[in-house]
Write a protein that holds these residues in place. Structure first.
Motif, mmCIF file in Angstrom:
data_model
loop_
_atom_site.group_PDB
_atom_site.id
_atom_site.type_symbol
_atom_site.label_atom_id
_atom_site.label_comp_id
_atom_site.label_asym_id
_atom_site.label_seq_id
_atom_site.Cartn_x
_atom_site.Cartn_y
_atom_site.Cartn_z
ATOM 1 N N GLN A 171 0.834 -1.217 0.000
ATOM 2 C CA GLN A 171 0.000 0.000 0.000
ATOM 3 C C GLN A 171 0.862 1.257 0.000
ATOM 4 O O GLN A 171 0.557 2.223 -0.683
ATOM 5 C CB GLN A 171 -0.890 0.000 1.234
ATOM 6 N N LYS A 225 3.689 1.614 -1.265
ATOM 7 C CA LYS A 225 4.258 1.848 -2.580
ATOM 8 C C LYS A 225 3.187 2.290 -3.582
ATOM 9 O O LYS A 225 3.346 3.282 -4.278
ATOM 10 C CB LYS A 225 4.948 0.592 -3.093
ATOM 11 N N ASP A 226 2.086 1.559 -3.636
ATOM 12 C CA ASP A 226 1.095 1.815 -4.690
ATOM 13 C C ASP A 226 0.239 3.041 -4.400
ATOM 14 O O ASP A 226 -0.037 3.838 -5.283
ATOM 15 C CB ASP A 226 0.206 0.575 -4.880
ATOM 16 N N LYS A 227 -0.182 3.180 -3.137
ATOM 17 C CA LYS A 227 -1.119 4.245 -2.817
ATOM 18 C C LYS A 227 -0.418 5.570 -2.551
ATOM 19 O O LYS A 227 -0.894 6.626 -2.943
ATOM 20 C CB LYS A 227 -1.921 3.826 -1.566
ATOM 21 N N ASN A 243 8.213 4.801 -4.030
ATOM 22 C CA ASN A 243 8.695 3.782 -4.964
ATOM 23 C C ASN A 243 10.172 3.471 -4.848
ATOM 24 O O ASN A 243 10.697 2.673 -5.593
ATOM 25 C CB ASN A 243 8.379 4.208 -6.406
#
Lengths: 161, 357, 147
Positions: free
Chosen positions: C41, C43-45, C49
């Motif tokens: 989460q 990383k993606d939200k 990164n």
């Protein structure tokens, strides 16, 4: 054209044939060494007050300091500098309050035998001399005190009579 | 480079760790010092005097140039052009002399202290340094003539070991390797530490992410570093070189992680303190990208190794064709090729297997 | 443009995972059990990164695994910590989220002996394969040397 870059490079190297050399013929010619250079360590026996600061500052436990107390005064009996572990960081020089440990500009530190690497700065005659000096000073002091006491006693005696 | 300094640091005081940080990356010892003292200063909330910060920038950028000179020169030597290597080392020598002036050592300066630097710039340093910065563009011109423009060098590096931006980010690469893939991430710009926000410079970026880009980004970075040093020398303020730090360094209990942009990528230091004079936790120098950079370099050299093998085979073949018959005739009509199994059978000699191809 | 402030990230994560904490020094403390989900989460939200550092510390009673995350091109840095039991040091591997974790996890495994589950290649990285013990543990004893 392919090969143009090559020719350019060759021209640069050719140019250096006609320019003065940048290298130095080492053992005969030597580069100037700056003042802050850390070469062979030097120890001033008379300046050292045996405060142990350099031993504590050294990150690699290079310095071994031995002391003896003569008449309430510390005498340095041993100051060994094991160069093979020295990082030449200068923290001992920085910590010394009396500038007793210093680094010279001598950088040729190679030795033929491993035991020779460790520098033993303090010679026994130096210690003996220092001890005698301290004893002498103490004796003189004692004599001075005795004389003063005698004088005072005399004075008191004169006053009393 | 891993030398177990995390373990050594546990039994040393905070100042005593500084000489060990030199040895993390002995091509840029100043930057390694900086990374460590930066973390301890952050932990203790020490304010570093301005002059010390400027001196740090000057020696740090000189260190970066020195490191890049080794990277570019040694790379040229690795792919077969030893000349370029000697020219870059000639100019690196001048930086080493400057370091010797300022810190007394060439590779392992131990120059930075917690709260400042060990000593002020010596007399004549500023003049000599600015002379070097004036000279650097001509030197870079030479490197471009000798290495960058060389067709053989280009042939061996262009299009080799292409690293995409996504892959570079995923693999946590940083520094010139990351920027060669076209990712704009330089901590001096992204998260300006020290006084880097006062200087005007650019972040050079590659386009393809191949070996040539990784090489050329470094050349361009040297130019930018020279630009920073020039500005720092011009605006060098007067003042103390060490902040208010007690002799016994005793940070509060806690932990800190600080990062600086080293010549090979991000240099992060993680320091854990238990409130005594010695660090409890270990400091982790994150030179991860360095390892990766070398790895990439070697995979780039794969093509080259093939070429080497090919040329070696060619020489052997020629030897077999021309030399051995003559030699062989003189030896009595027998071929004595010691490299080839077929001939050694005919010659009736048993060679150890390591000679056979 | 920068990412969200840490306290907002923590507030949002707390809604679904009550064990997430924010320490006084501004570090996110994550629970060990659904670590990979939470990291995914992050990383993606939240766009974290770039894994700049992965390391671990020995506190004698427990281990702490530390992740330093940042966003490419921006000034954000997030310090994530996970407490690990010292007697059974097992943490899920982050290689599937950040590929750069592969060697750093091997280093932590080598020097501190924390096992990373689902790591593709968990071997010692620095020391010899037959080395006994993990040198960066604070109770590690080694005979020899100068001291």
């Amino acid at each position: 054209m392919f090969g143009e870059g090559l020719l350019k490079g060759l021209r640069i190297t050719l140019g250096w044939f006609f320019k003065p050399k940048v290298t130095v013929q080492y053992p005969e010619q030597r580069c100037p060494i700056p003042d802050r250079f850390y070469g062979r360590p030097e120890f001033d026996y008379d300046k050292c007050i045996a405060c142990n600061q350099c031993v504590l500052a050294c990150p690699n436990k290079v310095i071994k300091l031995g002391t003896e107390t003569v008449d309430k005064k510390k005498v340095v009996t041993e100051y060994n500098f094991d160069q093979q572990y020295c990082l030449f960081c200068g923290l001992c020089e920085e910590s010394c309050p009396k500038d007793a440990i210093k680094f010279s500009k001598d950088f040729e530190l190679t030795q033929y035998n491993r035991p020779d690497i460790e520098i033993k700065f303090v010679k026994p005659e130096q210690v003996e001399k220092k001890k005698i000096e301290i004893k002498k000073a103490a004796e003189e002091k004692a004599a001075e005190a005795a004389r003063k006491q005698a004088e005072e006693a005399k004075k008191e005696g004169e006053e009393g009579s | 480079m891993h030398r177990g300094i995390e373990k050594l640091a546990e039994s040393r005081t905070y100042t005593q760790v500084i000489p060990y940080t030199d040895r993390l990356d002995y091509l840029a010892g100043m930057l390694m010092n900086w990374g460590y003292v930066c973390a301890v200063e952050k932990l203790m909330e020490i304010e570093v005097p301005e002059r010390a910060e400027y001196i740090r920038v000057i020696v740090g950028e000189l260190s970066r140039i020195a490191s890049h000179l080794v990277a570019t020169g040694a790379y040229a030597a690795d792919v077969g052009g030893l000349t370029g290597f000697i020219y870059t080392f000639r100019d690196r020598e001048e930086i080493m002399d400057l370091f010797e002036m300022v810190s007394g050592a060439r590779l392992t300066p131990s120059y930075m202290r917690i709260g400042g630097v060990a000593g002020d710039l010596p007399e004549g340093f500023v003049e000599r340094c600015s002379k070097f910065i004036d000279y650097l563009p001509t030197a870079i011109e030479e490197y471009n003539g000798l290495i960058t423009g060389n067709e053989i060098f280009q042939h061996r590096t262009k299009g080799v070991a292409i690293l995409s931006a996504e892959k570079a980010i995923d693999m946590s690469l940083s520094g010139p390797v990351l920027r060669a893939s076209g990712v704009n991430y330089d901590l001096r710009k992204a998260r300006p530490y020290s006084v880097y926000d006062r200087f005007d410079f650019e972040v050079p970026l590659g386009t393809k992410g191949d070996c040539f880009d990784r090489y050329y980004v470094r050349i361009l970075e040297m130019e930018q570093s020279a630009k920073i040093i020039r500005q720092a020398l011009d605006n060098l303020p007067e003042g103390p070189i060490k902040g208010k730090v007690s002799k016994v360094i005793k940070p509060p209990a806690g932990e800190v992680y600080a990062e600086i942009e080293s010549s090979k990528g991000i240099m992060g230091t993680y320091v854990v303190s238990d409130g005594s004079t010695k660090p409890t936790g270990f400091i982790s120098a994150d030179l991860h990208s360095l390892i990766w950079a070398t790895w990439m370099k070697w995979s780039g050299a794969g093509k080259l190794l093939m070429w080497w093998q090919f040329s070696a085979a060619l020489i052997l073949y020629l030897e077999k064709l021309i030399v051995n018959p003559i030699w062989g005739v003189r030896q009595g009509g027998e071929s004595l090729c010691k490299y080839c199994r077929r001939h050694k059978k005919s010659a009736g000699i048993r060679w150890p297997d390591r000679y056979s191809y | 443009m920068t990412g969200k402030p840490i306290n907002e990230i923590v507030e949002e994560l707390k809604l679904n995972y009550p064990l997430v904490e924010l320490s006084e020094a501004g570090q996110i403390i994550l629970p060990e059990n659904n670590l990979r989900e939470l990291m995914g989460q992050l990383k993606d939200k939240y766009g974290l990164n770039f894994l700049t550092n992965l390391t671990a510390t020995d506190y004698l009673e427990y281990f702490e695994v530390i992740y330093n995350l940042s966003i490419i091109g921006q000034s954000d840095m997030v310090h994530v910590k996970v407490k690990v039991d010292r007697n059974n040091p097992v943490v899920p591997s982050m290689v599937s989220i950040w590929g750069g974790a592969i060697w750093q996890e091997r280093e932590v495994y080598d020097l501190l002996g924390i096992t990373f589950t689902d790591h593709p290649d968990l071997r010692r990285i620095l020391l010899a394969d037959d080395w006994e013990g993990h040198p960066l543990r604070r109770d590690y004893q080694w005979e020899g040397g100068r001291d």
